[in-house]
Design a protein around this motif. Structure first.
Motif, mmCIF file in Angstrom:
data_model
loop_
_atom_site.group_PDB
_atom_site.id
_atom_site.type_symbol
_atom_site.label_atom_id
_atom_site.label_comp_id
_atom_site.label_asym_id
_atom_site.label_seq_id
_atom_site.Cartn_x
_atom_site.Cartn_y
_atom_site.Cartn_z
ATOM 1 N N LEU A 66 -78.121 20.682 5.928
ATOM 2 C CA LEU A 66 -79.246 21.253 5.180
ATOM 3 C C LEU A 66 -78.771 21.811 3.839
ATOM 4 C CD1 LEU A 66 -81.326 23.063 7.951
ATOM 5 C CD2 LEU A 66 -81.970 21.042 6.619
ATOM 6 N N GLY A 67 -77.613 22.457 3.858
ATOM 7 C CA GLY A 67 -77.051 22.956 2.604
ATOM 8 C C GLY A 67 -76.753 21.816 1.646
ATOM 9 N N ALA A 68 -76.171 20.743 2.158
ATOM 10 C CA ALA A 68 -75.873 19.583 1.313
ATOM 11 C C ALA A 68 -77.157 18.932 0.808
ATOM 12 C CB ALA A 68 -75.035 18.570 2.088
ATOM 13 N N SER A 69 -78.185 18.924 1.642
ATOM 14 C CA SER A 69 -79.447 18.291 1.230
ATOM 15 C C SER A 69 -80.138 19.063 0.114
ATOM 16 C CB SER A 69 -80.386 18.118 2.423
ATOM 17 O OG SER A 69 -80.870 19.384 2.855
ATOM 18 N N SER A 70 -79.779 20.332 -0.063
ATOM 19 C CA SER A 70 -80.384 21.096 -1.160
ATOM 20 C C SER A 70 -79.962 20.544 -2.519
ATOM 21 C CB SER A 70 -80.010 22.575 -1.052
ATOM 22 O OG SER A 70 -78.627 22.764 -1.336
ATOM 23 N N LEU A 71 -78.886 19.762 -2.566
ATOM 24 C CA LEU A 71 -78.440 19.169 -3.828
ATOM 25 C C LEU A 71 -79.347 18.031 -4.284
ATOM 26 C CD1 LEU A 71 -74.599 19.059 -3.099
ATOM 27 C CD2 LEU A 71 -75.840 20.718 -4.495
ATOM 28 N N VAL A 72 -80.206 17.551 -3.397
ATOM 29 C CA VAL A 72 -81.088 16.430 -3.722
ATOM 30 C C VAL A 72 -82.099 16.820 -4.802
ATOM 31 C CG1 VAL A 72 -82.820 14.863 -2.726
ATOM 32 C CG2 VAL A 72 -80.750 15.384 -1.472
ATOM 33 N N VAL A 73 -82.368 18.106 -4.969
ATOM 34 C CA VAL A 73 -83.371 18.531 -5.956
ATOM 35 C C VAL A 73 -82.820 18.584 -7.383
ATOM 36 C CG1 VAL A 73 -84.648 19.847 -4.227
ATOM 37 C CG2 VAL A 73 -82.926 20.995 -5.620
ATOM 38 N N PHE A 74 -81.512 18.415 -7.546
ATOM 39 C CA PHE A 74 -80.928 18.444 -8.884
ATOM 40 C C PHE A 74 -81.391 17.249 -9.701
ATOM 41 C CE2 PHE A 74 -78.300 21.635 -7.142
ATOM 42 C CZ PHE A 74 -77.712 22.315 -8.196
ATOM 43 N N GLU A 75 -81.501 17.448 -11.000
ATOM 44 C CA GLU A 75 -81.902 16.360 -11.880
ATOM 45 C C GLU A 75 -80.742 15.428 -12.220
ATOM 46 O OE1 GLU A 75 -84.197 17.515 -15.277
ATOM 47 O OE2 GLU A 75 -85.269 19.015 -14.119
ATOM 48 N N VAL A 76 -79.511 15.923 -12.100
ATOM 49 C CA VAL A 76 -78.344 15.089 -12.384
ATOM 50 C C VAL A 76 -78.187 14.097 -11.242
ATOM 51 C CG1 VAL A 76 -75.863 15.081 -12.817
ATOM 52 C CG2 VAL A 76 -77.263 16.975 -13.668
ATOM 53 N N LEU A 77 -78.237 12.819 -11.587
ATOM 54 C CA LEU A 77 -78.256 11.761 -10.577
ATOM 55 C C LEU A 77 -77.036 11.790 -9.676
ATOM 56 C CD1 LEU A 77 -79.664 9.283 -9.397
ATOM 57 C CD2 LEU A 77 -78.453 7.901 -11.096
ATOM 58 N N SER A 78 -75.846 11.994 -10.226
ATOM 59 C CA SER A 78 -74.641 11.960 -9.404
ATOM 60 C C SER A 78 -74.631 13.095 -8.381
ATOM 61 C CB SER A 78 -73.382 12.008 -10.282
ATOM 62 O OG SER A 78 -73.345 13.203 -11.032
ATOM 63 N N ILE A 79 -75.174 14.242 -8.736
ATOM 64 C CA ILE A 79 -75.233 15.363 -7.785
ATOM 65 C C ILE A 79 -76.285 15.075 -6.713
ATOM 66 C CG2 ILE A 79 -75.807 17.810 -7.536
ATOM 67 C CD1 ILE A 79 -74.495 18.261 -10.259
ATOM 68 N N ARG A 80 -77.392 14.500 -7.118
ATOM 69 C CA ARG A 80 -78.440 14.142 -6.159
ATOM 70 C C ARG A 80 -77.914 13.120 -5.149
ATOM 71 N NH1 ARG A 80 -83.276 11.711 -8.971
ATOM 72 N NH2 ARG A 80 -83.159 13.716 -10.013
ATOM 73 N N GLU A 81 -77.200 12.110 -5.627
ATOM 74 C CA GLU A 81 -76.620 11.104 -4.741
ATOM 75 C C GLU A 81 -75.588 11.719 -3.804
ATOM 76 O OE1 GLU A 81 -75.099 8.346 -7.576
ATOM 77 O OE2 GLU A 81 -76.965 7.200 -7.659
#
Length: 192
Positions: A66-81
């Motif tokens: 769940l903590g890792a999935s919070s990165l999905v909201v970032f606009e930077v594509l590499s962080i979202r991936e």
């Protein structure tokens, strides 16, 4: 998945080894405890270990994912991936540790180990017992030291500067600075 490797996603293998190892270490520890305390088969010891650990390991795996999935909201594509892949990988690592490791352990011959006699760990066990004893007997001292270290950390953290203007590295008139300034004025900059 069609996701290109980036500097961010290149960290995944190391992080997955760390997380998977943590899950596996807990299972192995309980397996060895089960075989040391009872006359038990390797299959039963593996079963007892997983049954004992299923809640804490699942909670650790789910909260980490769940903590890792919070990165999905970032606009930077590499962080979202990275967030997407890491979320799936944590859950897959948990699944493997809860199924494959016990399966291997069930096939092994029982190896009884005295957990206090593992070579080279007596100093660590002694230190951990001493620090636990100190924490329980002198909680105000421990909390005071923690608060002092935390306060010093806050001062240090406030002095950290983030971001880097690459153009500021070059002297005025340098070809690199001129190019970076042109990118900034005409194309929206070189930094994403």
């Amino acid at each position: 998945m069609g996701i290109m490797q980036s500097v961010v996603t290149s960290m995944l293998p190391a992080l997955l080894v760390i997380i998977g190892s943590c899950f596996a270490i807990h299972i192995m520890l309980h397996y060895y405890k089960a075989t040391a305390e009872k006359n038990i088969s390797s299959r039963d010891a593996a079963y007892v270990s997983v049954v004992h650990l299923i809640r804490p390991l699942v909670l650790a795996g789910v909260t980490s994912s769940l903590g890792a999935s919070s990165l999905v909201v970032f606009e930077v594509l590499s962080i979202r991936e990275f967030g997407l892949i890491f979320t799936i990988a944590i859950l897959f690592s948990l699944f493997l540790c809860m199924t494959v490791i016990p399966a291997f352990l069930a096939l092994l011959k029982v190896q009884v180990r005295d957990m206090d006699e593992i070579k080279g760990t007596q100093w660590l066990t002694g230190f951990l017992r001493w620090s636990t004893d100190l924490s329980v007997r002198r909680p105000l001292i421990v909390l005071s030291v923690f608060i002092a270290i935390f306060a010093v950390s806050l001062v240090g953290i406030s002095k950290i500067k983030t971001g880097l203007d690459v153009a500021s590295i070059f002297p005025d008139g340098h070809r690199g600075k001129v190019s970076l300034d042109a990118f900034g004025e005409n194309l929206g900059g070189v930094r994403v």
